[in-house]
Write a protein that holds these residues in place. Structure first.
Motif, mmCIF file in Angstrom:
data_model
loop_
_atom_site.group_PDB
_atom_site.id
_atom_site.type_symbol
_atom_site.label_atom_id
_atom_site.label_comp_id
_atom_site.label_asym_id
_atom_site.label_seq_id
_atom_site.Cartn_x
_atom_site.Cartn_y
_atom_site.Cartn_z
ATOM 1 N N ILE A 60 0.848 -1.187 0.000
ATOM 2 C CA ILE A 60 0.000 0.000 0.000
ATOM 3 C C ILE A 60 0.890 1.246 0.000
ATOM 4 O O ILE A 60 2.048 1.192 0.413
ATOM 5 C CB ILE A 60 -0.963 0.042 1.212
ATOM 6 N N HIS A 61 0.307 2.363 -0.466
ATOM 7 C CA HIS A 61 0.991 3.660 -0.460
ATOM 8 C C HIS A 61 0.134 4.694 0.260
ATOM 9 O O HIS A 61 -1.080 4.539 0.380
ATOM 10 C CB HIS A 61 1.207 4.184 -1.888
ATOM 11 N N THR A 62 0.777 5.780 0.654
ATOM 12 C CA THR A 62 0.076 6.904 1.280
ATOM 13 C C THR A 62 -0.526 7.840 0.236
ATOM 14 O O THR A 62 -1.208 8.796 0.598
ATOM 15 C CB THR A 62 1.042 7.714 2.169
ATOM 16 N N THR A 63 -0.278 7.589 -1.034
ATOM 17 C CA THR A 63 -0.768 8.435 -2.120
ATOM 18 C C THR A 63 -1.530 7.600 -3.134
ATOM 19 O O THR A 63 -1.383 6.378 -3.201
ATOM 20 C CB THR A 63 0.396 9.134 -2.861
ATOM 21 N N GLU A 64 -2.322 8.275 -3.939
ATOM 22 C CA GLU A 64 -2.988 7.623 -5.069
ATOM 23 C C GLU A 64 -1.945 7.265 -6.117
ATOM 24 O O GLU A 64 -0.893 7.896 -6.201
ATOM 25 C CB GLU A 64 -4.016 8.572 -5.688
ATOM 26 N N GLU A 65 -2.286 6.262 -6.943
ATOM 27 C CA GLU A 65 -1.367 5.828 -7.990
ATOM 28 C C GLU A 65 -2.170 5.434 -9.222
ATOM 29 O O GLU A 65 -3.269 4.896 -9.109
ATOM 30 C CB GLU A 65 -0.534 4.639 -7.485
ATOM 31 N N LEU A 66 -1.606 5.696 -10.365
ATOM 32 C CA LEU A 66 -2.186 5.283 -11.643
ATOM 33 C C LEU A 66 -1.195 4.332 -12.285
ATOM 34 O O LEU A 66 -0.006 4.649 -12.402
ATOM 35 C CB LEU A 66 -2.400 6.507 -12.551
ATOM 36 N N LEU A 67 -1.668 3.145 -12.695
ATOM 37 C CA LEU A 67 -0.815 2.133 -13.322
ATOM 38 C C LEU A 67 -1.318 1.848 -14.728
ATOM 39 O O LEU A 67 -2.530 1.732 -14.944
ATOM 40 C CB LEU A 67 -0.842 0.844 -12.502
ATOM 41 N N ILE A 68 -0.397 1.719 -15.663
ATOM 42 C CA ILE A 68 -0.743 1.436 -17.056
ATOM 43 C C ILE A 68 0.124 0.277 -17.529
ATOM 44 O O ILE A 68 1.359 0.332 -17.430
ATOM 45 C CB ILE A 68 -0.520 2.671 -17.946
ATOM 46 N N ILE A 69 -0.521 -0.769 -18.048
ATOM 47 C CA ILE A 69 0.203 -1.917 -18.590
ATOM 48 C C ILE A 69 0.478 -1.636 -20.067
ATOM 49 O O ILE A 69 -0.445 -1.373 -20.842
ATOM 50 C CB ILE A 69 -0.615 -3.224 -18.454
ATOM 51 N N ASP A 70 1.757 -1.709 -20.443
ATOM 52 C CA ASP A 70 2.155 -1.434 -21.824
ATOM 53 C C ASP A 70 2.383 -2.698 -22.641
ATOM 54 O O ASP A 70 2.173 -2.703 -23.853
ATOM 55 C CB ASP A 70 3.443 -0.603 -21.848
ATOM 56 N N GLU A 71 2.849 -3.767 -21.981
ATOM 57 C CA GLU A 71 3.210 -4.987 -22.718
ATOM 58 C C GLU A 71 3.161 -6.169 -21.772
ATOM 59 O O GLU A 71 3.489 -6.051 -20.592
ATOM 60 C CB GLU A 71 4.642 -4.819 -23.255
ATOM 61 N N GLY A 72 2.767 -7.329 -22.295
ATOM 62 C CA GLY A 72 2.779 -8.554 -21.515
ATOM 63 C C GLY A 72 1.465 -8.802 -20.801
ATOM 64 O O GLY A 72 0.506 -8.045 -20.918
ATOM 65 N N GLU A 73 1.447 -9.896 -20.052
ATOM 66 C CA GLU A 73 0.245 -10.301 -19.329
ATOM 67 C C GLU A 73 0.617 -10.536 -17.871
ATOM 68 O O GLU A 73 1.607 -11.207 -17.579
ATOM 69 C CB GLU A 73 -0.315 -11.580 -19.941
ATOM 70 N N ALA A 74 -0.185 -9.980 -16.967
ATOM 71 C CA ALA A 74 0.096 -10.092 -15.538
ATOM 72 C C ALA A 74 -1.198 -10.325 -14.777
ATOM 73 O O ALA A 74 -2.275 -9.971 -15.236
ATOM 74 C CB ALA A 74 0.769 -8.815 -15.030
ATOM 75 N N GLU A 75 -1.050 -10.914 -13.598
ATOM 76 C CA GLU A 75 -2.162 -10.970 -12.668
ATOM 77 C C GLU A 75 -2.058 -9.730 -11.801
ATOM 78 O O GLU A 75 -1.048 -9.515 -11.123
ATOM 79 C CB GLU A 75 -2.089 -12.210 -11.785
ATOM 80 N N ALA A 76 -3.091 -8.902 -11.844
ATOM 81 C CA ALA A 76 -3.131 -7.692 -11.029
ATOM 82 C C ALA A 76 -3.988 -7.949 -9.804
ATOM 83 O O ALA A 76 -5.034 -8.598 -9.891
ATOM 84 C CB ALA A 76 -3.702 -6.529 -11.827
#
Length: 155
Positions: A60-76
């Protein structure tokens, strides 16, 4: 104000017992400090290349975060939700929400993250343990200053 067009990917620090990813690398970017005060002061963009089988431990973080997947496949993982994600996926992470990734592809997963503050608190909830530290609990919460992180060499 800056245009930064030369990536400087570096390996993750091997000294971190909770986030051991010897095959992965990252590049963190901030607008350089300008003496006249004309620069973006807090916005941080991080780029990560996650090697096959590696990931980002639940945290966890103390701030908001934006994540963008550019390539590949992951379990989020986002809160209680688990989902397989791929290129073009955008994940909005509220402050204090557990999140993490695991690379499911045979190749690299490339993603980038954006946070609106250069000082970010992080608490690891899970681990990718450095060899020899298996079975230990996650380290205590920490405060990271990305301006310091970017300007100093990592070991």
């Amino acid at each position: 104000m800056a245009i930064i067009d030369t990536p400087d990917y570096l390996p993750f620090p091997e000294s971190d017992p909770d986030n051991y990813k010897p095959g992965s690398s990252m590049w963190a970017v901030m607008d350089p400090v300008s003496p006249d005060g004309d620069y973006v002061k807090d916005l941080v963009v991080g780029f990560e290349r996650l090697a096959s089988g590696e990931g980002i431990p639940l945290h966890i973080h103390t701030t908001e975060e934006l994540l963008i997947i550019d390539e590949g496949e992951a379990e989020a993982r986002l809160g209680d939700e688990r989902r397989v994600v791929g290129p073009g996926t955008v994940i909005f992470v509220p402050a204090g929400t557990p999140h993490g990734f695991r690379n499911l592809s045979g190749g690299v997963v490339r993603l980038h993250a954006v946070v609106g503050r250069h000082i970010v608190g992080t608490q690891m909830l899970d681990r990718l343990p450095r060899p020899g530290t298996e079975g230990q609990p996650p380290q205590p919460a920490r405060i990271d200053d990305f301006r310091k992180f970017i300007s100093e060499p990592r070991t």
